[in-house]
Design an enzyme around this catalytic site. Structure first.
Site, PDB file in Angstrom:
ATOM      1  N   GLU A   1     103.686 -29.853  43.780  1.00  0.00           N
ATOM      2  CA  GLU A   1     102.616 -30.781  44.178  1.00  0.00           C
ATOM      3  C   GLU A   1     102.837 -32.169  43.589  1.00  0.00           C
ATOM      4  O   GLU A   1     102.329 -32.482  42.502  1.00  0.00           O
ATOM      5  CB  GLU A   1     101.246 -30.244  43.732  1.00  0.00           C
ATOM      6  CG  GLU A   1     100.791 -29.030  44.521  1.00  0.00           C
ATOM      7  CD  GLU A   1      99.374 -28.583  44.157  1.00  0.00           C
ATOM      8  OE1 GLU A   1      98.801 -29.092  43.172  1.00  0.00           O
ATOM      9  OE2 GLU A   1      98.854 -27.709  44.871  1.00  0.00           O
TER      10      GLU A   1
ATOM     11  N   GLU B   1     100.656 -22.736  49.104  1.00  0.00           N
ATOM     12  CA  GLU B   1      99.635 -22.399  48.106  1.00  0.00           C
ATOM     13  C   GLU B   1      98.257 -22.675  48.687  1.00  0.00           C
ATOM     14  O   GLU B   1      98.021 -23.727  49.278  1.00  0.00           O
ATOM     15  CB  GLU B   1      99.833 -23.236  46.827  1.00  0.00           C
ATOM     16  CG  GLU B   1      98.934 -22.781  45.682  1.00  0.00           C
ATOM     17  CD  GLU B   1      99.093 -23.650  44.433  1.00  0.00           C
ATOM     18  OE1 GLU B   1     100.222 -23.740  43.905  1.00  0.00           O
ATOM     19  OE2 GLU B   1      98.085 -24.245  44.011  1.00  0.00           O
TER      20      GLU B   1
END
Ligand code: IDC
Length: 538
Positions: free
Chosen positions: A374, A462
């Site tokens: 991320e 995710e």
């Protein structure tokens, strides 16, 4: 008028015949078909019709008849139907009430009638033929059984023989045979079996008689058969690749990743979910096809925080890859950047790490690489992420030409739209979209739909069922809205997380032994129950 209806006439039929006769010579072979028929004086002798005709089939070649005795009878005649005509088998010269027909072929439909006679003053007077007893001999014991074995099915074929149908039986735990499936052909398909399980089967042939009763053969010899192991996700789908906006299997069919992510594998307890036993439960009970191995880079114990941590993390990743491989599951090696925001912060470590991974796993068809979990802290696709990704992708491709590479996007992998028109040159990359259902709603779903419709291959590597913090805000309906959309687009998803940490995102309740999780829901949180249930049903 046919012979059958003639025989049904409830008449006393008198036949002129010698008073003394030898069996079969002077009594008629066909009921009612003799010459020298009724005389006026004969009509006064009444011979009742035989009643209560019953039969017992004795094996493959005998039928035993019994009937009610006719009082005063001199004897009986037994008739068997042959080519549609009742033909006499035997004359019995005494008032007995049983006869066993022998020498019959197996599985022969056998229709029998009996009549009594009385001899009065040297003349034989016959009663009418009884109602027919419709029966059959048993079929022969089936032989020559061969099998075709599947994961959940077994086809048994036996030698073709005369019978109405074949039936397969399985031995139960109490040692009794249970009938499972019928077939009018000599191949019987048994379905609904468990994978990798031994069964004992046998076959019995059945002959149905005209009255609808079935006569069974002896059971065939027992055959012991083990069903095949269930095809694993990897065995069934092979190497995955990107085609258009989707991931496809080796046959080019769209393949939907359904995965669980570990929590950080640097934590001893959390990495335990990577045991073979627990992965197997995720695979078989949860219907998970992919495990994501989250290797934090900058958090406590992360890969870049010290060489001992790095060595430990790498060893754990490698063990996880082998365990997943042994179970035929896909595995994602996740370079889990988070607090390090810009993936370029640890680019050189990433390059070295993925170089080693790609060199090690180039021959594996179950490995995917996620190269920056991320990116965040303001770094954009064109402002740094893309160049990082291109560098790492180039490194991987020096060794591994085929594995899918998952590229993180800006703002914690939400900015997939920044990639539109600006993809990497490598066509086997997908772009990560992460959502937490109570934080990211319609606006992010709309972004996904826009990007998908423009052909961008996206993977939700995710997602959480709750707040983006991972704790609080469990939101079932938003999660379901997301998963419904992803299923519609056939975009894969991976849930955060298969851990027992005391936070909403965890699938397992605190205290669960992650090394040996149980099938079923007893160890699951609300989130775990929702995810497992969805995975099992979609
Ligand atoms: C969270 C964990 C939490 C941990 C925190 C920092 O659930 O226990 O304390 O990381 O290490 C992500 C990240 C993922 C986060 C998760 C929830 O990829 O590492 O895990 N999340 O906050 N992105 C959005 C949410």
């Amino acid at each position: 008028m046919g012979i059958l209806s003639k025989l049904k006439r409830p008449l006393t039929v008198a036949l002129a015949a010698a008073a003394v006769f030898a069996a079969g010579s002077s009594l008629p072979d066909r009921a009612g078909s003799s010459g020298g028929l009724i005389t006026a004086s004969a009509a006064s002798v009444s011979v009742p019709t035989v009643t209560g005709l019953k039969s017992t089939t004795l094996g493959t070649d005998k039928v035993k008849l019994t009937w009610n005795k006719v009082s005063g009878a001199s004897g009986y005649q037994v008739f068997m139907q042959k080519n549609g005509v009742y033909t006499r088998l035997i004359s019995i010269y005494s008032n007995t009430n049983t006869y066993t027909v022998t020498g019959l072929p197996a599985a022969r439909i056998t229709n029998l009638k009996v009549r009594a006679w009385k001899t009065v003053n040297g003349t034989n007077y016959f009663g009418a033929l009884s109602a027919a007893r419709e029966t059959a001999t048993n079929p022969a014991k089936p032989t020559g059984i061969t099998s075709t074995v599947g994961v959940n099915t077994v086809k048994l074929t036996c030698k073709k023989q005369t019978c109405t149908y074949y039936r397969a039986y399985a031995m139960q735990s109490d040692g009794k045979w249970k009938g499972l499936a019928n077939s009018t052909s000599n191949t019987i398909t048994i379905s609904g079996l468990n994978a990798s399980t031994s069964y004992k089967f046998c076959v019995r042939a059945w002959q149905r008689d005209w009255s609808g009763d079935d006569h069974g053969s002896a059971l065939s010899d027992t055959v012991t058969i083990k069903t095949k192991a269930a095809a694993t996700p990897v065995a069934a789908n092979g190497r995955l690749s990107v085609k258009g906006a989707n991931i496809v299997n080796s046959k080019g069919n769209v393949f939907k990743i359904k995965g669980m992510s570990t929590h950080g594998i640097m934590w001893e307890d959390f990495r335990n979910i990577l045991s073979v036993a627990s992965l197997k439960v995720l695979r078989d009970d949860w219907k998970v096809n992919t495990i994501r191995v989250a290797m934090y880079t900058a958090e406590w114990g992360g890969y870049t925080t010290g060489s001992t941590y790095a060595a430990t993390a790498k060893a754990r990743v490698k063990a996880a890859v082998e365990n997943a491989k042994s179970l035929g599951m896909y595995v994602i090696i996740d370079w889990h950047i988070l607090s390090d925001g810009d993936p370029r912060t640890h680019q050189s470590e990433a390059v070295a790490f993925f170089k080693e991974m790609a060199n090690t796993y180039k021959g594996y068809n179950n490995v995917l690489y996620e190269i920056c979990n991320e990116p965040n802290g303001g770094v954009t696709w064109t402002g740094g992420i893309k160049s990082y990704c291109q560098t790492v992708v180039n490194t991987i491709r020096q060794y591994d030409k085929n594995a899918i590479i998952i590229c993180g996007t800006g703002t914690w992998s939400q900015d997939i739209d920044q990639v539109l028109g600006n993809r990497l040159s490598d066509s086997n990359c997908v772009y990560a979209l992460h959502f937490y259902a109570n934080t990211h709603t319609d606006w992010l779903r709309n972004r996904l739909q826009t990007c998908y419709s423009k052909g961008l291959p996206v993977l939700v590597s995710e997602f959480g069922t709750c707040d983006a913090s991972g704790n609080g805000g469990f939101n079932k309906s938003q999660t379901q809205t997301w998963l419904t959309l992803l299923d519609k687009l056939k975009v894969g998803y991976i849930n955060w997380s298969a851990s027992n940490k005391n936070e909403t995102a965890s699938a397992f309740v605190p205290g669960t032994n992650l090394k040996a999780i149980s099938a079923g829901t007893s160890q699951l949180t609300e989130s775990g129950k929702l995810v497992r249930d969805w995975y099992r049903n979609h």
